[in-house]
Scaffold this motif. Structure first.
Motif, PDB file in Angstrom:
ATOM      1  N   PRO A 216      40.866  37.468  30.729  1.00 39.62           N
ATOM      2  CA  PRO A 216      40.333  38.752  31.316  1.00 39.62           C
ATOM      3  C   PRO A 216      39.240  38.631  32.447  1.00 39.62           C
ATOM      4  CG  PRO A 216      40.700  39.323  29.075  1.00 39.62           C
ATOM      5  CD  PRO A 216      40.747  37.761  29.442  1.00 39.62           C
ATOM      6  N   LYS A 217      38.288  37.621  32.322  1.00 38.39           N
ATOM      7  CA  LYS A 217      37.232  37.487  33.100  1.00 38.39           C
ATOM      8  C   LYS A 217      37.519  36.355  34.166  1.00 38.39           C
ATOM      9  CE  LYS A 217      34.448  40.258  31.277  1.00 38.39           C
ATOM     10  NZ  LYS A 217      33.974  41.623  31.850  1.00 38.39           N
ATOM     11  N   LEU A 218      38.832  35.625  34.152  1.00 38.40           N
ATOM     12  CA  LEU A 218      39.204  34.784  35.100  1.00 38.40           C
ATOM     13  C   LEU A 218      38.862  35.030  36.448  1.00 38.40           C
ATOM     14  CD1 LEU A 218      40.425  31.593  34.986  1.00 38.40           C
ATOM     15  CD2 LEU A 218      42.598  32.668  35.096  1.00 38.40           C
ATOM     16  N   GLU A 219      39.559  36.049  37.055  1.00 40.66           N
ATOM     17  CA  GLU A 219      39.571  36.548  38.456  1.00 40.66           C
ATOM     18  C   GLU A 219      38.115  36.691  38.803  1.00 40.66           C
ATOM     19  OE1 GLU A 219      40.999  40.042  41.346  1.00 40.66           O
ATOM     20  OE2 GLU A 219      41.614  40.013  39.345  1.00 40.66           O
ATOM     21  N   TRP A 220      37.151  37.421  38.043  1.00 43.23           N
ATOM     22  CA  TRP A 220      35.868  37.367  38.262  1.00 43.23           C
ATOM     23  C   TRP A 220      35.111  35.787  38.152  1.00 43.23           C
ATOM     24  CZ3 TRP A 220      31.803  40.160  39.951  1.00 43.23           C
ATOM     25  CH2 TRP A 220      30.577  39.927  39.437  1.00 43.23           C
ATOM     26  N   ASN A 221      35.423  35.014  37.507  1.00 42.50           N
ATOM     27  CA  ASN A 221      34.769  33.836  37.421  1.00 42.50           C
ATOM     28  C   ASN A 221      35.377  32.719  38.682  1.00 42.50           C
ATOM     29  OD1 ASN A 221      32.977  33.586  35.501  1.00 42.50           O
ATOM     30  ND2 ASN A 221      34.903  33.915  33.887  1.00 42.50           N
ATOM     31  N   LEU A 222      36.439  33.164  39.201  1.00 34.72           N
ATOM     32  CA  LEU A 222      37.102  32.403  40.525  1.00 34.72           C
ATOM     33  C   LEU A 222      36.404  33.013  41.892  1.00 34.72           C
ATOM     34  CD1 LEU A 222      40.660  31.620  39.246  1.00 34.72           C
ATOM     35  CD2 LEU A 222      38.477  30.034  39.179  1.00 34.72           C
ATOM     36  N   ASN A 223      36.022  34.438  41.832  1.00 36.06           N
ATOM     37  CA  ASN A 223      35.277  34.784  42.808  1.00 36.06           C
ATOM     38  C   ASN A 223      34.548  33.735  43.784  1.00 36.06           C
ATOM     39  OD1 ASN A 223      33.018  36.219  44.577  1.00 36.06           O
ATOM     40  ND2 ASN A 223      34.823  37.887  44.203  1.00 36.06           N
ATOM     41  N   VAL A 224      34.659  33.638  45.125  1.00 33.83           N
ATOM     42  CA  VAL A 224      34.344  32.523  45.849  1.00 33.83           C
ATOM     43  C   VAL A 224      32.819  32.890  46.221  1.00 33.83           C
ATOM     44  CG1 VAL A 224      34.256  31.267  48.148  1.00 33.83           C
ATOM     45  CG2 VAL A 224      36.414  31.568  46.663  1.00 33.83           C
ATOM     46  N   GLU A 225      32.698  34.210  46.623  1.00 38.34           N
ATOM     47  CA  GLU A 225      31.428  34.509  47.128  1.00 38.34           C
ATOM     48  C   GLU A 225      30.355  34.533  45.762  1.00 38.34           C
ATOM     49  OE1 GLU A 225      30.089  34.829  50.093  1.00 38.34           O
ATOM     50  OE2 GLU A 225      32.476  34.140  50.409  1.00 38.34           O
TER      51      GLU A 225
END
Length: 286
Positions: A96-105
Motif C-alpha cells: 500500500p505504501k509502495l507508490e509513495w516510497n518510489l516517488n522520485v521527488e
C-alpha cells in the motif's frame, strides 16, 4: 564524480558482504550481499539515486547470477535500486505504501538532507538515478526459505518499523539481517498494532540463540539480542500505559506520508532506545 564514489564494501564472513552507500559523513545505508553457489541474494537496495549498485557488486564482490533482491521493508532508502536486480521480493503488507516510497521527488528531498544540500552531488544523481516507478515485486512471507545453493536464510516477520518488515535469519552461521527493525538509539514504529509487534519480537527472541549477531541497515555497528530485549520492553511499557513521561517526537523529513501527518507521535525511552510511536493507536487514545 562517478556512480561508485558513494559505495564501498567490506567482507563480514566467507559468503557475506556489506555495501555501504554514503553521501556525506554520518549517513550510511547498508546493503547486504550473500553469495551462494546457485545465485546471489542482495538484501535491500539503497537509495537508487545512482544506477551503479549492481555493477559495483558485479565488479567488486561477485558476478554470480541470478542476482535477486530481498527487501526487509519498503522504505525508499531500501528499495531505490531494487529494479536493477532480476527479481524483487517484498512482503505484501508493504505494497500500500509502495507508490509513495518510489516517488522520485521525495527521494531527492531526502537526499538533500542526507547530503547536506550538496548541489553538485544532487545534480549528478538526478542524471543517474534508478527509474523504478513501475517496480514489480513478488511476495515473501514469514517462514519462507531462501536457498542460494549452499546457504539458506529464513524470512521472519518483525512488524514495528513498518507492518511488513522482515528479518532474514541464517541459522547455520547465526546471524540475521534486520533492516530497520533494530536501530541503535531510535526505532520509529509505524505499525498500527503494537501488540502484534510485541508478540513478534518475543517470538524472535525465543527462536534465536543469545549470541546471535544482528546486522542493521544503517551505521557500522552490529546489534545483539540485548537490543531486541530493550525494544521488547519498550513495547511492553507502552502497551501497559507507562507513557506519562513520553514527549512529542518531531519528524525530520520534508516529505511526510499524509497519513502520518495525522499521528500524535510520542517517543518512549527505554534503555539506550528512543521509540517513537503514534499514541493514537493505544486504547486510552481511541
Amino acid at each position: 564524480m562517478n556512480e561508485f564514489d558513494f559505495l564501498s564494501h567490506e567482507q563480514l564472513r566467507e559468503h557475506l558482504y556489506v555495501v555501504h552507500e554514503s553521501f556525506e559523513k554520518g549517513s550510511c545505508f547498508n546493503i547486504f550481499v550473500v553469495t551462494g553457489d546457485d545465485k546471489t541474494a542482495v538484501f535491500d537496495a539503497g537509495f537508487g539515486v545512482t544506477g551503479g549498485l549492481r555493477r559495483y557488486i558485479e565488479t567488486c564482490i561477485t558476478d554470480k547470477t541470478p542476482m535477486v533482491c530481498y527487501t526487509t521493508h519498503g522504505d525508499l532508502d531500501h528499495i531505490g535500486g531494487a529494479a536493477l536486480f532480476d527479481e524483487v521480493y517484498m512482503n505484501e503488507r508493504e505494497l500500500p505504501k509502495l507508490e509513495w516510497n518510489l516517488n522520485v521527488e521525495r527521494r531527492f528531498s531526502d537526499l538533500k538532507m542526507f547530503s547536506h544540500n550538496n548541489q553538485e552531488l544532487i545534480e549528478f544523481c538526478r542524471k543517474h538515478y534508478v527509474c523504478n516507478e513501475h517496480l514489480k515485486t513478488k511476495n515473501i512471507e514469514d517462514g519462507d526459505e531462501i536457498d542460494l545453493g549452499n546457504i539458506k536464510l529464513e524470512a521472519i516477520k518483525l512488524p514495528g518499523h513498518t507492518p511488513g518488515s522482515l528479518a532474514y535469519y541464517n541459522r547455520t552461521e547465526n546471524y540475521a539481517i534486520m533492516g530497520d527493525a533494530i536501530l541503535r538509539t531510535s526505532s520509529w514504529q509505524r505499525c498500527r498494532d503494537l501488540q502484534e509487534c510485541l508478540d513478534c519480537y518475543t517470538r524472535f527472541i525465543e527462536m534465536v540463540p543469545e549470541d546471535i549477531i544482528l546486522y542493521s541497515n544503517h551505521g557500522y555497528e552490529t546489534q545483539t539480542i540485548r537490543d531486541c530485549l530493550e525494544l521488547k520492553q519498550a513495547f511492553e511499557e507502552i502497551l501497559a500505559g507507562d507513557t506519562q513521561e513520553d514527549e512529542p517526537f518531531q519528524l525530520i523529513f520534508e516529505y511526510i506520508d499524509p497519513e502520518e501527518l495525522e499521528y500524535d507521535v510520542r517517543q518512549h525511552k527505554c534503555g539506550s532506545y528512543n521509540v517513537p510511536y503514534d499514541s493514537k493507536v493505544l486504547p486510552q487514545n481511541p
